[in-house]
Motif scaffolding. Structure first.
Motif, PDB file in Angstrom:
ATOM      1  N   PHE A  12       0.833  -1.195   0.000  1.00 61.96           N
ATOM      2  CA  PHE A  12       0.000   0.000   0.000  1.00 61.96           C
ATOM      3  C   PHE A  12       0.871   1.250   0.000  1.00 61.96           C
ATOM      4  O   PHE A  12       0.612   2.199  -0.737  1.00 61.96           O
ATOM      5  N   TYR A  15       2.257   1.765  -3.423  1.00 62.97           N
ATOM      6  CA  TYR A  15       1.214   2.254  -4.331  1.00 62.97           C
ATOM      7  C   TYR A  15       0.932   3.730  -4.054  1.00 62.97           C
ATOM      8  O   TYR A  15       0.832   4.538  -4.980  1.00 62.97           O
ATOM      9  N   PHE A  16       0.817   4.080  -2.792  1.00 59.49           N
ATOM     10  CA  PHE A  16       0.577   5.472  -2.406  1.00 59.49           C
ATOM     11  C   PHE A  16       1.673   6.371  -2.951  1.00 59.49           C
ATOM     12  O   PHE A  16       1.398   7.405  -3.569  1.00 59.49           O
ATOM     13  N   ARG A  19       1.323   6.892  -6.741  1.00 61.90           N
ATOM     14  CA  ARG A  19       0.098   7.441  -7.300  1.00 61.90           C
ATOM     15  C   ARG A  19      -0.386   8.748  -6.676  1.00 61.90           C
ATOM     16  O   ARG A  19      -1.296   9.368  -7.200  1.00 61.90           O
ATOM     17  N   VAL A  20       0.196   9.175  -5.558  1.00 65.00           N
ATOM     18  CA  VAL A  20      -0.338  10.355  -4.871  1.00 65.00           C
ATOM     19  C   VAL A  20      -0.233  11.623  -5.718  1.00 65.00           C
ATOM     20  O   VAL A  20      -1.180  12.417  -5.766  1.00 65.00           O
ATOM     21  N   GLN A  42      -6.681  12.493   0.154  1.00 62.08           N
ATOM     22  CA  GLN A  42      -6.553  11.860   1.465  1.00 62.08           C
ATOM     23  C   GLN A  42      -7.729  10.929   1.720  1.00 62.08           C
ATOM     24  O   GLN A  42      -7.541   9.772   2.138  1.00 62.08           O
ATOM     25  N   THR A  44      -9.590   9.512  -0.490  1.00 55.37           N
ATOM     26  CA  THR A  44      -9.458   8.391  -1.422  1.00 55.37           C
ATOM     27  C   THR A  44      -8.542   7.312  -0.872  1.00 55.37           C
ATOM     28  O   THR A  44      -8.883   6.128  -0.890  1.00 55.37           O
ATOM     29  N   PHE A  45      -7.380   7.719  -0.357  1.00 57.54           N
ATOM     30  CA  PHE A  45      -6.441   6.719   0.148  1.00 57.54           C
ATOM     31  C   PHE A  45      -6.917   6.088   1.452  1.00 57.54           C
ATOM     32  O   PHE A  45      -6.637   4.917   1.708  1.00 57.54           O
ATOM     33  N   LEU A  48      -9.390   3.568   0.187  1.00 59.88           N
ATOM     34  CA  LEU A  48      -8.666   2.487  -0.480  1.00 59.88           C
ATOM     35  C   LEU A  48      -8.017   1.573   0.547  1.00 59.88           C
ATOM     36  O   LEU A  48      -8.065   0.344   0.417  1.00 59.88           O
ATOM     37  N   TYR A  49      -7.428   2.149   1.580  1.00 61.51           N
ATOM     38  CA  TYR A  49      -6.762   1.333   2.597  1.00 61.51           C
ATOM     39  C   TYR A  49      -7.762   0.426   3.307  1.00 61.51           C
ATOM     40  O   TYR A  49      -7.453  -0.717   3.631  1.00 61.51           O
ATOM     41  N   TRP A  52      -8.122  -2.445   1.015  1.00 66.58           N
ATOM     42  CA  TRP A  52      -6.865  -2.791   0.353  1.00 66.58           C
ATOM     43  C   TRP A  52      -6.706  -4.287   0.123  1.00 66.58           C
ATOM     44  O   TRP A  52      -6.318  -4.720  -0.951  1.00 66.58           O
ATOM     45  N   THR A  64      -9.232   3.127  -7.752  1.00 68.16           N
ATOM     46  CA  THR A  64      -8.799   4.322  -7.027  1.00 68.16           C
ATOM     47  C   THR A  64      -9.401   5.581  -7.650  1.00 68.16           C
ATOM     48  O   THR A  64      -9.874   6.472  -6.939  1.00 68.16           O
TER      49      THR A  64
END
Length: 163
Positions: A12, A15-16, A19-20, A42, A44-45, A48-49, A52, A64
């Protein structure tokens, strides 16, 4: 790197990190405000987490983007519930877009949220009509008509005025 059923926090984090920045630019294109874009990314992540371990690696970017677009559309609906006060608590700092061209940003912000999402997904994220339709949960014909209306509105807004 992707293991079915056992997705790690390290994956994760990777990926963060990758893609951030593009997601922040995408969020800015949708909302036209860097602070709101940061909030949307923020959110979104965080969402997503939460999912995940169940997210599929082959569709992770699309998933995402969908979270981000849904967050943007929800944010737009929530803003209508804000109350207007006679005296604002703070005075805003005038915003200048990167590159100094405020015309396109102003024209994008004038579009309805769904049209703006369609234009940004089609022309900035370079997604196909089918991908945008699936992402936004609408028919392909609707994506085409919303794109045409939005582009027409942008052309009118950006056309030189005749005096």
């Amino acid at each position: 790197m992707w293991c079915v059923g056992s997705r790690s926090d390290a994956e994760f984090t990777d990926y963060f990190a990758g893609r951030v920045v593009p997601l922040r630019r995408f969020a800015y294109a949708l909302c036209g405000d860097w602070h709101t874009a940061d909030d949307l990314v923020q959110l979104t992540f965080v969402k997503l987490y939460q999912h995940w371990r169940r997210a599929r690696p082959e569709s992770l970017d699309a998933y995402t983007r969908r979270i981000l677009v849904n967050a943007f559309l929800s944010h737009r609906r929530d803003r209508r519930r804000e109350t207007v006060v006679a005296e604002p608590p703070d005075t805003p700092v005038p915003q200048v877009e990167p590159g100094g061209d405020t015309g396109l940003g102003r024209a994008l912000r004038a579009l309805p949220p769904r049209q703006r999402a369609v234009v940004v997904l089609r022309h900035l994220e370079d997604l196909s009509v089918a991908e945008v339709a699936e992402l936004l949960g609408m028919a392909e014909g609707t994506v085409r008509s919303q794109t045409a209306r939005a582009v027409d509105a942008l052309r009118r807004a950006l056309a030189p005025t005749k005096e």
